[in-house]
Design an enzyme around this catalytic site. Structure first.
Site, PDB file in Angstrom:
ATOM      1  N   HIS A 100       0.983  -1.124   0.008  1.00 41.12           N
ATOM      2  CA  HIS A 100      -0.047   0.089   0.014  1.00 41.12           C
ATOM      3  C   HIS A 100       0.908   1.312   0.125  1.00 41.12           C
ATOM      4  O   HIS A 100       0.516   2.467  -0.332  1.00 41.12           O
ATOM      5  CB  HIS A 100      -0.872   0.065   1.267  1.00 41.12           C
ATOM      6  CG  HIS A 100      -2.251  -0.996   0.989  1.00 41.12           C
ATOM      7  ND1 HIS A 100      -3.442  -0.575   1.446  1.00 41.12           N
ATOM      8  CD2 HIS A 100      -2.247  -2.071   0.244  1.00 41.12           C
ATOM      9  CE1 HIS A 100      -4.309  -1.543   0.820  1.00 41.12           C
ATOM     10  NE2 HIS A 100      -3.608  -2.515   0.434  1.00 41.12           N
ATOM     11  N   HIS A 268      -2.482 -12.435  -3.106  1.00 44.42           N
ATOM     12  CA  HIS A 268      -3.571 -13.036  -2.492  1.00 44.42           C
ATOM     13  C   HIS A 268      -3.164 -14.494  -1.920  1.00 44.42           C
ATOM     14  O   HIS A 268      -4.128 -15.202  -1.654  1.00 44.42           O
ATOM     15  CB  HIS A 268      -4.953 -13.039  -3.207  1.00 44.42           C
ATOM     16  CG  HIS A 268      -5.240 -11.366  -3.475  1.00 44.42           C
ATOM     17  ND1 HIS A 268      -6.454 -11.163  -4.148  1.00 44.42           N
ATOM     18  CD2 HIS A 268      -4.936 -10.311  -2.657  1.00 44.42           C
ATOM     19  CE1 HIS A 268      -6.720  -9.811  -3.929  1.00 44.42           C
ATOM     20  NE2 HIS A 268      -5.872  -9.296  -3.053  1.00 44.42           N
TER      21      HIS A 268
END
Length: 729
Positions: A100, A268
């Site tokens: 992020h 993921h």
């Protein structure tokens, strides 16, 4: 006296409320249309707590990298009671933090990214998408404290994610140190016009159904998100629509479909989403939290020491059976099951398998005796349903080595995209391979004699305008945001730059033909000759004005080739306006002077440097297309301060005669003397810029003007020469 006593008795505060925090009474609060120059000075030396002369890039070379990585590996499984780790492993948490930070990068203006440690500050630190990452950075504080000045927060945040992947089984592609910390928010970054978090996507799209209509330079679909809404477009599940948004947002972050698919799968493969509870119970974000929070936000009264009780995105569950291992489980889970839409405990839209074996479920993040239902986001389902992404998913599953290599390279690109050229990389894990997105440039020749080459340039028959304009157009592409562009490489010779309208392709081709012959004759690179040509023009113009100057020059620029150039990634760098050459491709909603500020900030210029460059380039007749707007002199081609002298002379008046077009008239005769644009006249109308213009208009500052212009010019020419720090100071 009685009134004063009454005020004190009423408990009146002895200082003016809001005087040091409220913005409503600032200059821009009173006059919101005024040109705000703060972005040119936001990282002033006064904000930096480090000693003058401190050089992080030198300090980090002293770092014991082996010891640091050993400490980070240990940290990954050292679960803290105050913020317990999922399955006793902080790997997924640290990866999300690093991702992020780096994932805010966008190719349109090169801003964002993890290269400055900006995630520590508002607004990014308090974005909804960054919920609880304040805890990840706080977990890293003992490591930062231990290694001190030899390790920036920017490097540590990204390295923690890289080490996390290693600790979970990925062979990473490499790592470079060298990210220098900033000390307050990067206010120059425009994150969107919305006034609330997660406002509907419609606000930044002309048509939300057409992702490519998203407002430039934005890359994320909603305020406060890194990429897309994991629940679907505007929170409404529709995997195909979400896949289209994923494709657009990742493209705006410099990733193609293969890289996007690999990053989604690799991201993921580990970790989980958190939404096991009522999101309304959470406290305020860090910037809105009480002082007792000491910089932490999103207080969760229901955490009760259990990792599985955390709430961040609102979605709940892991993607794979073994979320602390980098394996191929994501593909098996995604492709081997049918999925149905459901709700998380926090009420978020997510997908769960229709039928799954108990042993294929991941265990609870806090209690290994319990198994929980896995989940997929709407973006994950897009990877399954979009035919292009599905093809990559199938190919990755079929060839694990291909997937791991592709992901490792894409991850490396993600966390290094804004670090600049490979020549800036530092540390024992810098990969040897040159990658095209690093904009490689070969080392140029240095054995030629500078003065001999300059003499040949001077004899080549080019005008001062030709020489100065070509050097400027080559160097102005530099962006301090991601350290791309600049004169090194002479990519102005190559596609797409040679065809950019702002570079005047016909004039450019004529000049480059001369320079390429000079390069063949002298051995100097075309890149060096382009910059030397600018020096020749400026020195000649200064001499004509009565001043002997030498423009500082550094040899060794190389000439890039088409094979070294990712032409597609350079396309977003095409200038749509250049106030320094008094040019706009078309009229925009944004004012010309605001576009000038944006260009100046990307080039690393101060307001004073911007001012002196404008004044000098006007009298050198470098306007695009040879227009005369702002050429306030009767001595074109001489490096004089005439632009400022005549701009500030009250013998003239100014009259609007069209959109972004003005006449400068003699007050006595009302005769037109010159024409101008807003970019010219703002240096007389804006109080701060006028104060600089007046300095250079003074009778005793003509020589100062010439010297300051040369210094600012050299800074622009050498901005991408990272071995020329003294010239850039």
């Amino acid at each position: 006296m009685g009134e004063q006593q009454n005020l004190q008795g009423a408990g009146k505060c002895p200082v003016m409320h809001g005087a040091n925090t409220a913005s409503s009474q600032s200059v821009t609060g009173w006059w919101p249309e005024t040109l705000n120059l703060d972005i040119l000075h936001q990282h002033d030396r006064k904000t930096n707590p480090m000693d003058e002369g401190f050089d992080y890039r030198e300090e980090v070379r002293k770092l014991d990298v082996e010891a640091l990585k050993k400490d980070l590996h240990a940290l990954m499984t050292d679960s803290q009671e105050w913020w317990p780790a999922d399955w006793g492993h902080y790997g997924g948490f640290m990866i999300r933090m690093a991702w992020h930070a780096a994932g805010t990068y966008r190719i349109a203006d090169g801003r964002g990214g993890g290269g400055s440690g900006n995630q520590r500050f508002a607004p990014i630190a308090s974005w909804p998408d960054n919920a609880s990452l304040d805890k990840a950075r706080r977990l890293l504080w003992p490591v930062k404290k231990k290694y001190g000045n030899k390790l920036s927060w920017a490097d540590l945040i990204i390295l923690a994610g890289n080490v996390a992947y290693e600790s979970m089984g990925l062979k990473t592609f490499g790592f470079s140190f060298g990210r220098e910390d900033i000390w307050h928010p990067e206010k120059d970054i425009y994150w969107g016009a919305e006034k609330e978090w997660l406002a509907p996507s419609d606000e930044r799209f002309e048509d939300v159904g057409k992702p490519d209509t998203m407002e430039n330079p934005l890359a994320a679909v909603q305020m406060g998100l890194i990429y897309v809404n994991p629940e679907g477009v505007n929170g409404k599940p529709d995997p195909m629509k979400t896949a289209a948004q994923v494709r657009e947002t990742f493209a705006r972050m410099a990733m193609n479909d293969e890289e996007t698919a690999a990053l989604t799968a690799g991201g993921h493969t580990v970790g989980k989403c958190h939404g096991n509870g009522d999101p309304g119970a959470l406290g305020a974000e860090p910037e809105g939290s009480d002082i007792v929070g000491q910089g932490l936000g999103w207080d969760n009264p229901n955490m009760q020491g259990r990792a599985s009780n955390a709430i961040t995105s609102g979605l709940e569950g892991a993607w794979t059976t073994h979320p602390t291992k980098f394996d191929m489980g994501y593909f098996d889970m995604l492709l081997d099951h049918e999925w149905e839409l459901t709700k998380s405990p926090a009420g978020a839209n997510q997908w769960q398998p229709v039928d799954i074996k108990e042993e294929d479920k991941p265990v609870d993040a806090s209690d290994p005796s319990q198994r929980r239902m896995p989940m997929m986001t709407d973006a994950d389902m897009g990877m399954k349903m979009d035919p292009i992404y599905r093809e990559y998913m199938e190919a990755f599953r079929k060839d694990p080595e291909y997937f791991q290599d592709c992901f490792a390279r894409a991850w490396f690109k993600l966390i290094h995209r804004d670090l600049g050229p490979k020549s800036r990389y530092i540390g024992p894990e810098v990969p040897e391979e040159d990658l095209i997105w690093q904009d490689p440039v070969p080392q140029g020749e240095t054995h030629y004699v500078e003065e001999v080459v300059k003499e040949k340039i001077a004899e080549a028959g080019l005008s001062i305008s030709d020489m100065v304009s070509t050097a400027w157009d080559s160097a102005r592409t530099f962006r301090g945001s991601d350290l791309r562009g600049g004169a090194n490489g002479a990519r102005i010779r190559l596609a797409p730059q040679k065809d950019w309208a702002g570079n005047e392709p016909e004039r450019l081709a004529r000049v480059l033909k001369v320079y390429e012959q000079l390069s063949a004759d002298t051995g100097a690179s075309v890149a060096d000759i382009i910059v030397l040509g600018g020096s020749v023009g400026i020195e000649k113009a200064a001499k004509a004005a009565g001043y002997e100057v030498h423009v500082p020059f550094l040899k060794g620029r190389g000439d890039a080739t088409d094979e070294m150039t990712d032409a597609e990634s350079f396309e977003p760098m095409e200038p749509t306006a250049d106030g320094f050459r008094n040019w706009q491709k078309e009229n925009y909603v944004v004012k010309p002077e605001e576009l000038l500020l944006d260009r100046a900030q990307l080039m690393g210029l101060t307001a004073a440097q911007m001012t002196v460059l404008i004044g000098g380039m006007r009298v050198l007749s470098t306007n695009h297309g040879g227009t005369k707007h702002g050429v306030f002199t009767d001595r074109e081609g001489q490096l004089t301060n005439d632009f400022f002298v005549n701009l500030t002379d009250m013998a003239y008046s100014w009259k609007s005669v069209g959109e972004n077009l003005y006449e400068v008239r003699d007050r006595k005769t009302d005769q037109k003397k010159w024409t101008a644009t807003r970019v010219d006249l703002v240096f007389g109308s804006h109080s701060i810029l006028r104060s600089y213009a007046e300095v250079y208009a003074q009778d005793d500052n003509q020589e100062k003007f010439v010297k300051d212009f040369v210094k600012a010019w050299a800074k622009v020419m050498n901005a991408d020469r990272f071995d020329a720090e003294k010239l850039q100071a």
